[in-house]
Scaffold this active site. Structure first.
Site, mmCIF file in Angstrom:
data_model
loop_
_atom_site.group_PDB
_atom_site.id
_atom_site.type_symbol
_atom_site.label_atom_id
_atom_site.label_comp_id
_atom_site.label_asym_id
_atom_site.label_seq_id
_atom_site.Cartn_x
_atom_site.Cartn_y
_atom_site.Cartn_z
ATOM 1 N N ASP A 409 50.016 30.663 49.554
ATOM 2 C CA ASP A 409 48.652 30.368 48.338
ATOM 3 C C ASP A 409 48.434 29.511 48.329
ATOM 4 O O ASP A 409 47.852 28.343 47.511
ATOM 5 C CB ASP A 409 49.934 30.641 47.767
ATOM 6 C CG ASP A 409 50.255 32.270 47.409
ATOM 7 O OD1 ASP A 409 49.698 32.964 48.063
ATOM 8 O OD2 ASP A 409 50.129 32.955 45.861
ATOM 9 N N ASP A 430 48.439 34.654 52.688
ATOM 10 C CA ASP A 430 47.053 34.735 51.294
ATOM 11 C C ASP A 430 46.769 33.634 51.347
ATOM 12 O O ASP A 430 46.536 33.354 50.884
ATOM 13 C CB ASP A 430 48.117 35.458 50.889
ATOM 14 C CG ASP A 430 48.509 37.122 50.904
ATOM 15 O OD1 ASP A 430 48.414 36.818 51.470
ATOM 16 O OD2 ASP A 430 49.649 37.000 50.329
#
Length: 594
Positions: A409, A430
């Protein structure tokens, strides 16, 4: 002491990333509905997608129909063929719409049925705004019940996010008023962006409470889908209005500046040297500036009376702090001495008790934020889970020659319209995620080595409503393995993206893709999951390099090997973020089309 040594070593590892592979040395040149899907007849090789650590669980509610919902036709003779029920029944969430308009009628509010779609839209936005104010007020009341730090963190995020939803809806309602002044009036493209943000904020509140396992605490608020449905109706009706206009912008950025940009500001934005020589504030660790802390300078700027462009020059050095530009602190510009010279670093993470949203080393909310020539790092490390380096929910924001480094992230492109040019972005899981409308142009995307048993996922796009004008475009960039992954590249799977939400939308165009990418290209959210495979839009257009072939890509209905220039053009700077109307004012180079 050990933690300090770890911090220094980890910071050094980020700085050893291959900056020498500069974007400009790589041979680079220079809100729309998803197009109809088509099938591919080539079977992929037998390969099972991994089960990477999820950022958030996908929504467990049934997603709305992916097809467009027709709003009523305008009635030109001034009459209507029914009452408010007739209008509400044309929306995707008719029951919610009817309930709130009946409630208004019961409260003796005289509602005249609208004659046109535009009137109906304004009524819908007003109802959504009223409900958002109530929801924000209810959320504030939870404060005294915060019995631990996790609840306090989730509650604080939700209060701020719902407050911002109120602001976005209020801004939209004012902008849609036919009598609004020119500086307030908005286009339907603007409105769709702000409505998308208002809805995204609600989902962010929910996911933040899940990050810290306190979803039961805010469940009375977040389990009520009425506000999200009301905004969804606004998106659907405004989406039909958008189709009546072409929002593609092709203005030549060398010729165009909006009227609100002064002559001095134009020179300031175009020239980095001028920004350094005549900033409003200087931050320096050696006491040669106005402040030693970047946040102190940002706080000073927030108190200024006029909200014109405000330049903060951050001299070279490593600044160990978290910085936040609030939602009302507009036109802030941070200028450093270079990606490897001006470095902002911190180590917040979900495992440290922060929500993903609030773990950011740098968080940016005010409109028209610009960052140039600096680096943001989250040093939490791969063992700490979600740990954001940059979070942006700044509308019309730009990141130019900026480094953004972390693991899981890394870059939270939360919402609104954003543009990244000649940036270096690194991570593992991600590491480019969120629900903004964003274009990455001439950027270097570096895939790092994850933990044993993990897979790398570059994008996790969060479009949860088919009418949101959001999505990720990676254009004329490079996707390559970082130096720590290259020696063990065959030991880890790497994918271009996976669907965080039902209508996730990512397009990769004219980009070099190396052999770190799996032949499948894209991963389901979890191993064996069918979530959103038919409703996503994952497109690839004229990419090159050993990992660019679409021959063995996934055979999902939502994957598209784009061959049409017209389809690809929907995801350019000019179309996805209407960049020709606002990027020239930043002085940052960009290519509007393909």
């Amino acid at each position: 002491m050990l933690r300090g040594i770890f911090h220094i070593c980890l910071l050094a590892s980020f700085l050893l990333l291959p900056f020498s592979s500069a974007v400009h040395d790589s041979g680079f040149t220079g809100g729309t509905d998803a197009p109809p899907p088509w099938d591919h007849n080539v079977s992929p090789p037998p390969e099972t997608a991994p089960s990477p650590t999820p950022t958030s669980s996908p929504s467990t509610t049934s997603p709305p129909s992916p097809g467009p919902v027709a709003a009523p036709s305008p009635i030109n003779n001034g009459s209507v063929s029914g009452d408010m029920t007739w209008w509400c029944n044309k929306t995707p969430h008719a029951e919610t719409c009817n309930y709130y308009f009946r409630k208004s009628s019961q409260n003796n509010i005289n509602l005249r049925p609208p004659r046109f779609r535009s009137e109906f839209l304004r009524m819908l936005v007003k109802v959504a705004l009223d409900q958002a104010v109530i929801t924000h007020s209810q959320t504030v009341k939870f404060g005294p019940s915060c019995t631990n730090n996790q609840r306090k963190a989730a509650w604080s995020d939700c209060v701020n996010l719902f407050q911002n939803t109120v602001a976005q809806l209020n801004r939209t309602l004012k902008g849609l008023n036919p009598a609004a002044s020119s500086d307030v009036k908005c286009t339907d493209f603007d409105a769709q962006t702000w409505l998308s943000t208002a809805q995204t904020n609600i989902e962010t509140c929910r996911s933040g409470s899940e990050d810290l396992n306190v979803s039961d605490f805010v469940m009375p608020v977040i389990s009520n889908k009425n506000l999200s449905d009301l905004i969804g109706n606004c998106l659907a009706v405004n989406g039909v209005l958008m189709k009546q206009h072409d929002h593609t912008t092709t203005a030549n950025h060398k010729e165009y500046f909006p009227s609100w940009v002064s002559r001095h500001e134009r020179r300031l934005l175009v020239s980095a040297s001028l920004a350094k020589s005549s900033p409003h504030l200087v931050v320096a660790q050696d006491r040669s500036g106005h402040f030693r802390s970047i946040q102190a300078a940002i706080n000073f700027a927030a108190r200024r009376r006029f909200k014109s462009r405000f330049v903060i020059y951050v001299k070279k050095g490593v600044y160990r702090e978290n910085i936040d530009v609030g939602n009302d602190n507009h036109n802030i510009m941070l200028v450093g001495d270079g990606e490897r010279k001006t470095i902002i670093t911190s180590g917040r993470s979900v495992q440290h008790g922060y929500t993903t949203y609030n773990s950011a080393t740098g968080g940016f909310g005010g409109q028209r934020f610009v960052a140039k020539d600096m680096t943001f790092i989250n040093t939490a490390g791969p063992l700490r889970g979600q740990a954001v380096a940059v979070r942006s929910s700044s509308d019309l924001s730009v990141f130019y020659r900026v480094g953004i480094h972390g693991f899981q992230d890394t870059l939270y492109i939360h919402s609104q319209r954003q543009f990244f040019r000649e940036c270096y972005i690194s991570g593992t899981i991600d590491f480019i995620f969120g629900n903004a409308a964003v274009v990455f142009q001439n950027c270097m995307i570096l895939v790092r080595r994850p933990l044993h048993g993990q897979a790398n996922i570059i994008t996790a796009q969060g479009r949860g409503d088919p009418f949101q004008n959001t999505g990720i475009t990676i254009h004329s960039s490079r996707i390559i393995a970082a130096s720590d992954l290259k020696p063990v590249i065959r030991a880890y799977k790497t994918y271009l993206g996976r669907p965080w939400q039902a209508y996730s939308r990512v397009t990769i165009m004219k980009t070099y893709i190396d052999n770190s990418i799996s032949p499948l290209g894209w991963s389901p959210w979890l191993r064996g999951s069918n979530f959103a495979l038919n409703t996503v839009f994952y497109g690839e257009y004229k990419n090159f390099g050993p990992g660019s072939s679409t021959r063995w890509r996934v055979r999902w209905k939502g994957f598209h090997a784009i061959t049409s220039t017209a389809v690809a053009s929907r995801f350019t700077v000019g179309s996805l973020i209407a960049g020709g109307s606002w990027l020239p004012a930043t002085g940052v180079p960009f290519k509007s089309g393909l």
